[in-house]
Design an enzyme around this catalytic site. Structure first.
Site, PDB file in Angstrom:
ATOM      1  N   LYS A   1       0.657  -1.233   0.052  1.00 25.53           N
ATOM      2  CA  LYS A   1      -0.205  -0.023  -0.033  1.00 25.53           C
ATOM      3  C   LYS A   1       1.065   1.298   0.072  1.00 25.53           C
ATOM      4  O   LYS A   1       1.900   1.203   0.267  1.00 25.53           O
ATOM      5  CB  LYS A   1      -1.028  -0.008   1.274  1.00 25.53           C
ATOM      6  CG  LYS A   1      -2.217   0.785   0.925  1.00 25.53           C
ATOM      7  CD  LYS A   1      -3.182   0.099   0.285  1.00 25.53           C
ATOM      8  CE  LYS A   1      -4.512   0.581   0.279  1.00 25.53           C
ATOM      9  NZ  LYS A   1      -5.566  -0.477  -0.114  1.00 25.53           N
TER      10      LYS A   1
HETATM   11  N1  GLU Z   1      -7.230  -0.041  -3.495  1.00 23.67           N
HETATM   12  C1  GLU Z   1      -7.768  -1.327  -3.605  1.00 23.67           C
HETATM   13  C2  GLU Z   1      -8.011  -2.333  -2.379  1.00 23.67           C
HETATM   14  O1  GLU Z   1      -7.918  -1.813  -1.252  1.00 23.67           O
HETATM   15  C3  GLU Z   1      -7.483  -2.088  -4.904  1.00 23.67           C
HETATM   16  C4  GLU Z   1      -6.060  -2.479  -4.958  1.00 23.67           C
HETATM   17  C5  GLU Z   1      -5.396  -3.037  -6.080  1.00 23.67           C
HETATM   18  O2  GLU Z   1      -6.324  -3.125  -7.222  1.00 23.67           O
HETATM   19  O3  GLU Z   1      -4.141  -3.105  -6.366  1.00 23.67           O
HETATM   20  O4  GLU Z   1      -8.177  -3.532  -2.457  1.00 23.67           O
END
Ligand code: GLU
Length: 428
Positions: A117
Site C-alpha cells: 500500500k
Molecule cells: N485499493 C484497492 C484495495 O484496497 C485496490 C487495490 C488494487 O487493485 O491493487 O483493495
C-alpha cells in the site's frame, strides 16, 4: 490518532490505530492454525517500508514538501499489489495495516500477488489539477526503485483514481524509455485499463452480499434494505449495482453527511445530484443524517464503504442491522467484532467483500502483459467466479473451525501464504 471532525464524520474523536486492528486480527486467526512459530513471526512483519519527503511547486510559485509512504508487507506469493491513497489520515501505521490486509486479500482470492500500500499525506481537494499532477509524478518518480510489472504494481485507493494512475504509468514509462501499461492498474481504458475496473469493488461487495443473503434463504431483492456509508468509488458503485438489481437502498453518505429515505432512494437521481453538488448530502428527496446516525439506521444490510475504524465498541451495541458487508478496508475494530459476533450480526469481512477491486486489477495486469483485452461480460463473469469461490472457501473454514467469517477469511489467506513460504523456504 485524533482526527478533526467534519459534520458527523464519526461521532468519536478517537479513531483506533488501523495497524493495531490488523495485528490483533492476525493474532486471532493464527491461534486457530497450527503453524510453525517462525512462520507466524515472519508474516507479522512488513517486508519493506519506504518513506519519501518530496517537493511540489504550488500554483503560487512556492515549493511545498510532502511526505509519502509505500509499504510491501509480504511478497511470498508474487509481486506486491495495492493501492495508493491521498488523505490527511495517512500515517506509516495506516499504510502498514492496509499493506497487510492486501497480502491476505490477494491470497484469499488466489491472486499471485503479495500485499502493498502507498499513501501521501495530502488533502487532494486542496490541489489544483496541475499541482496534483506534479505531486503524483514526483511521488511516482521517488517510488521508481520499487515499481515494475514484476515487482510492485500500484492501483487507486481513497483520493486517487484513473487519472493519477495514468500519470504514474507515464512517469514510469518515460523513465524506462518505453510504455509499460502493466506497471499500474485502475488506468483509464484508452491507455490499457480494463473494462469493469471502476465498478469492480462495489460490484464485488454486492456479489458477496448476495452470497450471504442466499445462505439465509433471502433471495428477493425487493425485501432487502441497505444502508451505505461512503459515496466514493466503492460506496457509489455498490449502491448503484444494488439499486439496479432491485434492492432498496435507504441511505448513502460521504464525508459531509448522508441522506436517508425509509422508502428507498432513487440512486441514479442521487448520483446525478451528487455529481452537481459534489456530495449526496442535502439531496432533497430524503432526510439529512450525520455519518454517526447513518450507521445506526434500521436496515437489513449495512455497508461501511468509507474508511477504517468506523464501527467501534461505542456504536456496535446500537447497530440496527442484521448483516454488515465491509466495502472499506478495516471499518470494524476488534472490540466491535466481539460485540457484533455476540449480537449475532452476520459479518462479511473486508478482505473478501472488497476483493473485487484487486481481482479486476489482476485481470487488467494480465491483459496488459498479454496485450489482449477482454470484454465487460468476460470480466464480470470471471469476477463473480473468483469471489464466489473465495466466499465458499471462507464458509468452509468457518464451519470446520467454528469461527466467525473474519477469522475464517484471515485463516484461509494466512494458511496459503504460510504454506507457500515453507515450500520456498527461508532465505538464505
Ligand atoms: N485499493 C484497492 C484495495 O484496497 C485496490 C487495490 C488494487 O487493485 O491493487 O483493495
Amino acid at each position: 490518532m485524533v482526527v478533526s471532525m467534519k459534520h458527523g464524520q464519526t461521532a468519536f474523536d478517537h479513531v483506533p490505530n488501523a495497524y493495531e486492528t490488523a495485528l490483533s486480527q492476525y493474532d486471532r486467526a493464527v491461534k486457530h492454525l497450527s503453524l510453525d512459530e517462525n512462520v507466524v513471526e515472519y508474516m507479522r512483519w512488513p517486508r519493506r517500508e519506504f518513506t519519501v519527503n518530496f517537493p511540489v511547486r504550488r500554483d503560487n510559485g512556492r515549493i511545498e514538501m510532502f511526505t509519502g509512504y509505500r509499504v510491501h508487507h509480504n511478497t511470498v506469493m508474487g509481486p506486491s499489489k495495492g493501492g495508493i491513497r491521498y488523505s490527511m489520515n495517512v500515517t506509516l501505521d495506516e499504510v502498514r495495516a492496509l499493506a497487510m490486509w492486501m497480502t491476505w486479500k490477494c491470497s484469499l482470492v488466489n491472486l499471485p500477488y503479495g500485499g502493498a500500500k502507498g499513501g501521501v499525506l495530502v488533502d487532494p481537494k486542496t490541489l489544483s489539477v496541475r499541482e496534483k499532477e506534479g505531486l503524483t509524478r514526483r511521488y511516482a518518480s521517488e517510488l521508481i526503485p520499487l515499481l515494475s510489472p514484476h515487482s510492485d504494481i500500484p492501483a487507486p485507493d481513497m483520493g486517487t483514481g484513473p487519472q493519477e494512475m495514468a500519470w504514474i504509468m507515464d512517469t514510469y514509462s518515460m523513465t524506462v524509455g518505453y510504455s509499460v501499461p502493466a506497471v499500474v492498474t485502475g488506468k483509464p481504458i484508452n491507455i490499457g485499463g480494463s473494462q469493469g475496473r471502476n465498478e469492480a469493488t462495489g460490484r464485488g461487495v454486492i456479489i458477496c452480499m448476495i452470497e450471504a443473503l442466499k445462505r439465509k434463504g433471502l433471495t428477493n431483492p425487493g425485501d432487502i434494505s441497505i444502508v451505505v456509508q461512503g459515496f466514493g468509488n466503492v460506496g457509489l458503485h455498490a449502491a448503484a449495482y444494488a439499486y439496479e438489481l432491485g434492492y432498496k437502498v435507504l441511505a448513502v453518505s460521504d464525508v459531509e453527511g448522508g441522506v436517508y429515505n425509509p422508502n428507498g432512494l432513487d440512486i441514479p437521481a442521487v448520483r446525478a445530484w451528487a455529481a452537481e453538488h459534489n456530495t449526496p448530502y442535502g439531496y432533497p428527496k430524503g432526510e439529512r443524517v450525520s455519518n454517526a446516525e447513518l450507521l445506526t439506521l434500521p436496515c437489513d444490510v449495512l455497508i461501511p464503504a468509507a474508511m477504517e475504524g468506523q464501527i467501534t465498541e461505542h456504536n456496535a451495541p446500537h447497530l440496527r442491522t442484521k448483516m454488515i458487508v465491509e466495502g472499506a478496508n478495516g471499518p470494524t475494530t476488534t472490540g466491535a467484532d466481539d460485540i457484533i459476533n455476540d449480537r449475532g450480526i452476520q459479518l462479511v469481512p473486508d478482505i473478501l467483500a472488497n476483493a473485487g477491486g484487486v481481482t479486476v486489477s489482476y485481470f487488467e495486469w494480465v491483459q496488459g502483459l498479454q496485450a489482449f483485452f477482454w470484454d465487460t461480460d468476460e470480466v464480470f463473469r470471471q469476477l463473480e467466479r473468483i469471489l464466489v469461490k473465495a466466499y465458499d472457501a471462507t464458509v468452509h473454514m468457518a464451519e470446520d473451525h467454528g469461527v466467525d467469517m473474519r477469522t475464517a477469511a484471515q485463516m484461509t489467506a494466512i494458511k496459503r501464504v504460510a504454506d507457500a513460504l515453507l515450500t520456498r523456504g527461508f532465505y538464505p
